[in-house]
Design an enzyme around this catalytic site. Structure first.
Site, PDB file in Angstrom:
ATOM      1  N   HIS A 240      -6.547  -4.327   4.868  1.00 53.35           N
ATOM      2  CA  HIS A 240      -5.342  -4.503   4.046  1.00 53.35           C
ATOM      3  C   HIS A 240      -4.820  -5.922   4.200  1.00 53.35           C
ATOM      4  O   HIS A 240      -4.953  -6.531   5.271  1.00 53.35           O
ATOM      5  CB  HIS A 240      -4.277  -3.454   4.374  1.00 53.35           C
ATOM      6  CG  HIS A 240      -3.796  -3.432   5.788  1.00 53.35           C
ATOM      7  ND1 HIS A 240      -2.822  -4.299   6.246  1.00 53.35           N
ATOM      8  CD2 HIS A 240      -4.112  -2.658   6.852  1.00 53.35           C
ATOM      9  CE1 HIS A 240      -2.580  -4.040   7.523  1.00 53.35           C
ATOM     10  NE2 HIS A 240      -3.352  -3.044   7.928  1.00 53.35           N
TER      11      HIS A 240
ATOM     12  N   ASP B 245      -1.587  -6.869   3.605  1.00 56.22           N
ATOM     13  CA  ASP B 245      -0.155  -6.964   3.897  1.00 56.22           C
ATOM     14  C   ASP B 245       0.098  -6.856   5.403  1.00 56.22           C
ATOM     15  O   ASP B 245      -0.755  -6.390   6.159  1.00 56.22           O
ATOM     16  CB  ASP B 245       0.618  -5.864   3.146  1.00 56.22           C
ATOM     17  CG  ASP B 245       0.126  -4.463   3.487  1.00 56.22           C
ATOM     18  OD1 ASP B 245      -1.096  -4.272   3.649  1.00 56.22           O
ATOM     19  OD2 ASP B 245       0.963  -3.547   3.607  1.00 56.22           O
TER      20      ASP B 245
ATOM     21  N   ASP C  29      -3.597  -7.122  12.939  1.00 55.34           N
ATOM     22  CA  ASP C  29      -3.318  -6.073  11.928  1.00 55.34           C
ATOM     23  C   ASP C  29      -2.934  -6.719  10.602  1.00 55.34           C
ATOM     24  O   ASP C  29      -1.768  -6.739  10.248  1.00 55.34           O
ATOM     25  CB  ASP C  29      -2.205  -5.156  12.452  1.00 55.34           C
ATOM     26  CG  ASP C  29      -2.026  -3.921  11.603  1.00 55.34           C
ATOM     27  OD1 ASP C  29      -2.918  -3.622  10.799  1.00 55.34           O
ATOM     28  OD2 ASP C  29      -0.987  -3.270  11.720  1.00 55.34           O
TER      29      ASP C  29
ATOM     30  N   GLU D 217      -0.717  -1.339   2.370  1.00 53.08           N
ATOM     31  CA  GLU D 217      -1.117  -0.290   3.318  1.00 53.08           C
ATOM     32  C   GLU D 217       0.034   0.061   4.251  1.00 53.08           C
ATOM     33  O   GLU D 217       0.215   1.219   4.645  1.00 53.08           O
ATOM     34  CB  GLU D 217      -2.333  -0.762   4.134  1.00 53.08           C
ATOM     35  CG  GLU D 217      -2.972   0.325   4.998  1.00 53.08           C
ATOM     36  CD  GLU D 217      -2.391   0.452   6.394  1.00 53.08           C
ATOM     37  OE1 GLU D 217      -2.670   1.458   7.068  1.00 53.08           O
ATOM     38  OE2 GLU D 217      -1.634  -0.449   6.823  1.00 53.08           O
ATOM     39  N   GLU D 218       0.813  -0.943   4.627  1.00 58.01           N
ATOM     40  CA  GLU D 218       1.864  -0.733   5.624  1.00 58.01           C
ATOM     41  C   GLU D 218       3.087  -0.007   5.058  1.00 58.01           C
ATOM     42  O   GLU D 218       3.951   0.414   5.816  1.00 58.01           O
ATOM     43  CB  GLU D 218       2.311  -2.077   6.213  1.00 58.01           C
ATOM     44  CG  GLU D 218       1.219  -2.847   6.946  1.00 58.01           C
ATOM     45  CD  GLU D 218       0.857  -2.231   8.292  1.00 58.01           C
ATOM     46  OE1 GLU D 218       1.358  -1.138   8.616  1.00 58.01           O
ATOM     47  OE2 GLU D 218       0.045  -2.840   9.015  1.00 58.01           O
TER      48      GLU D 218
ATOM     49  N   GLU E 264      -9.352  -2.012  10.975  1.00 59.99           N
ATOM     50  CA  GLU E 264      -8.051  -1.897  11.668  1.00 59.99           C
ATOM     51  C   GLU E 264      -8.263  -2.088  13.174  1.00 59.99           C
ATOM     52  O   GLU E 264      -9.333  -1.759  13.698  1.00 59.99           O
ATOM     53  CB  GLU E 264      -7.451  -0.491  11.450  1.00 59.99           C
ATOM     54  CG  GLU E 264      -6.972  -0.206  10.048  1.00 59.99           C
ATOM     55  CD  GLU E 264      -5.578  -0.723   9.765  1.00 59.99           C
ATOM     56  OE1 GLU E 264      -4.997  -1.433  10.629  1.00 59.99           O
ATOM     57  OE2 GLU E 264      -5.070  -0.442   8.666  1.00 59.99           O
TER      58      GLU E 264
ATOM     59  N   HIS F 106       2.330  -4.412  14.893  1.00 59.86           N
ATOM     60  CA  HIS F 106       3.720  -4.037  14.594  1.00 59.86           C
ATOM     61  C   HIS F 106       4.678  -4.457  15.718  1.00 59.86           C
ATOM     62  O   HIS F 106       5.738  -3.874  15.878  1.00 59.86           O
ATOM     63  CB  HIS F 106       3.873  -2.524  14.327  1.00 59.86           C
ATOM     64  CG  HIS F 106       3.007  -2.024  13.215  1.00 59.86           C
ATOM     65  ND1 HIS F 106       3.225  -0.827  12.565  1.00 59.86           N
ATOM     66  CD2 HIS F 106       1.925  -2.559  12.602  1.00 59.86           C
ATOM     67  CE1 HIS F 106       2.306  -0.648  11.640  1.00 59.86           C
ATOM     68  NE2 HIS F 106       1.501  -1.679  11.643  1.00 59.86           N
TER      69      HIS F 106
HETATM   70 ZN   LIG Z   1      -3.142  -2.105   9.771  1.00 62.89          ZN
END
Ligand SMILES: [Zn+2]
Length: 389
Positions: free
Chosen positions: A79, A81, A111, A143-144, A168, A355
């Site tokens: 992803h 984003d 990520d 995706e997030e 991932e 995150h």
């Molecule tokens: Zn991710």
């Protein structure tokens, strides 16, 4: 072929291009900058690039970059984003790649923008003119937040390949399954009135008590019925996350809302769970003289499972010397599986750093990930056996 920038230069450019996705509009950004960088680099390596804006969201887009032809082949997916960031908790600029203590810091390093740079850097050393089956690089949007990018791909029925890897951050461990997620809200509307006479109203909190009791019985039933030893928490969970209702002790509560999530095991259907919960509500409505609605807070993510015997799981177990396992977070895996690809999750960096402020990818993740990518491209695209076509 024109030359690509160095690995670190590609990673810096990706990190320097903000692409936050968030359900809060004040944070949400387009991912176009990242898509254009990838399109530019992949085109220079002979890939046919197709940028697909999401329906109704012209500034969000997926990229499908393809080289080679055939009915089999491999998708390498990620992803584009990132999540939002806490500015005051970062020790360095989240949009500036910084190397310290054998780690690369920046928002999206693990990520998962770094994955794309590693893929491109690996392919530079491979002769892609000799592909017998297609190699597809897939870059998705959102995706997030909503997973709308992956949902749009399922709608479009593309891309197609025999196998897919999603990079991932799994600390280079192959992942063959994860639970699903659904987030739901129960809203009860009763009738407010003076508390001195219960007959003056219909108490929404009383009704919520019944709803929660029924849900707890239902939850217990799910735990009795479904077990999967592949998971640390080996049963489906339901968590009551928040409740809001009423205003004053001397008023009959007219309205109450409960929010909860359910994490289902592979083999369970989110849609069936939703219907079963709905079916519990009319009896409580009748008993309590209230109106009870069930709403999705977010679109659900299905559980994900690829057979442990799948060739790509076995191949990645050999390439990493690690046994395939499960994770507690959700990915786009179930959507790629819906497209008919045998999918696994395996990537550089740790989910513990994702995150978080000061997100990083350790430098020692890069070479082993390149070994996996090279091995898979050789196995499924350059020298595919008949079973893998
Ligand atoms: Zn991710």
């Amino acid at each position: 072929m024109s030359s690509l920038p160095s690995l670190l230069s590609m990673m810096s450019q990706l990190i320097a291009t903000p692409s936050i996705s968030c359900s809060q509009a004040s944070w949400d950004q387009s991912n176009k900058g990242v898509i254009l960088l990838l399109e530019n680099w992949l085109s220079s390596q002979g890939f046919q690039c197709e940028v697909m804006p999401l329906p109704g969201q012209p500034d969000k887009m997926n990229l499908i970059a393809t080289i080679g032809q055939g009915a089999g082949g491999l998708v390498l997916s990620g992803h584009t984003d990132t999540v939002p960031y806490d500015d005051d908790r970062w020790q360095s600029d989240p949009f500036k790649l910084e190397e310290r203590d054998n780690k690369l810091y920046g928002l999206g390093t693990c990520d998962m923008k770094g994955f794309f740079a590693i893929v491109l850097d690996t392919l530079r050393d491979m002769d892609l003119s000799k592909l017998k089956q297609p190699l597809i690089i897939l870059a998705t949007a959102d995706e997030e937040s909503s997973m709308d990018g992956a949902r749009a791909l399922v709608e479009a029925g593309r891309p197609k390949a025999r196998y897919a890897l999603i990079g991932e951050p799994t600390s280079l461990t192959p992942i063959h399954a994860h639970k699903g997620i659904m987030m739901e809200k129960v809203r009860i509307t009763g009738k407010a009135g003076h508390s001195s006479n219960p007959g003056l109203g219909n108490n929404a909190l009383d009704a919520m008590h019944s709803v929660m009791s029924e849900l707890m019985v239902y939850r217990h039933g799910l735990k009795e019925k479904y077990r999967d030893a592949n998971f640390v928490i080996d049963y489906p969970t339901m968590n009551f996350g928040c409740i809001h209702g009423g205003d004053n002790p001397n008023r009959i509560c007219g309205r109450c809302e409960l929010e909860f999530d359910i994490r289902a095991l592979p083999g369970m259907s989110n849609e069936s769970l939703y219907q079963e919960i709905r079916n519990l509500l009319p009896a409580i409505e009748r008993q309590t003289n209230t109106q009870i609605e069930l709403h999705h807070l977010f679109a659900d993510v299905p559980s994900f499972s690829t057979a442990k015997e799948s060739d790509i799981i076995k191949a990645c177990e050999r390439l990493t010397q690690k046994e395939a396992t499960t994770v507690a977070f959700a990915t786009e895996g179930p959507f790629l599986n819906q497209l008919g690809m045998e999918t696994l999750i395996l990537g550089p960096g740790s989910i513990d750093q994702a995150h978080q402020p000061n997100e990083f990818m350790a430098l020692d993740q890069i070479v082993p990930m390149q070994h996996v990518i090279k091995g898979l491209v050789e196995r499924y695209c350059l020298t595919p056996s008949t079973e893998n076509k």
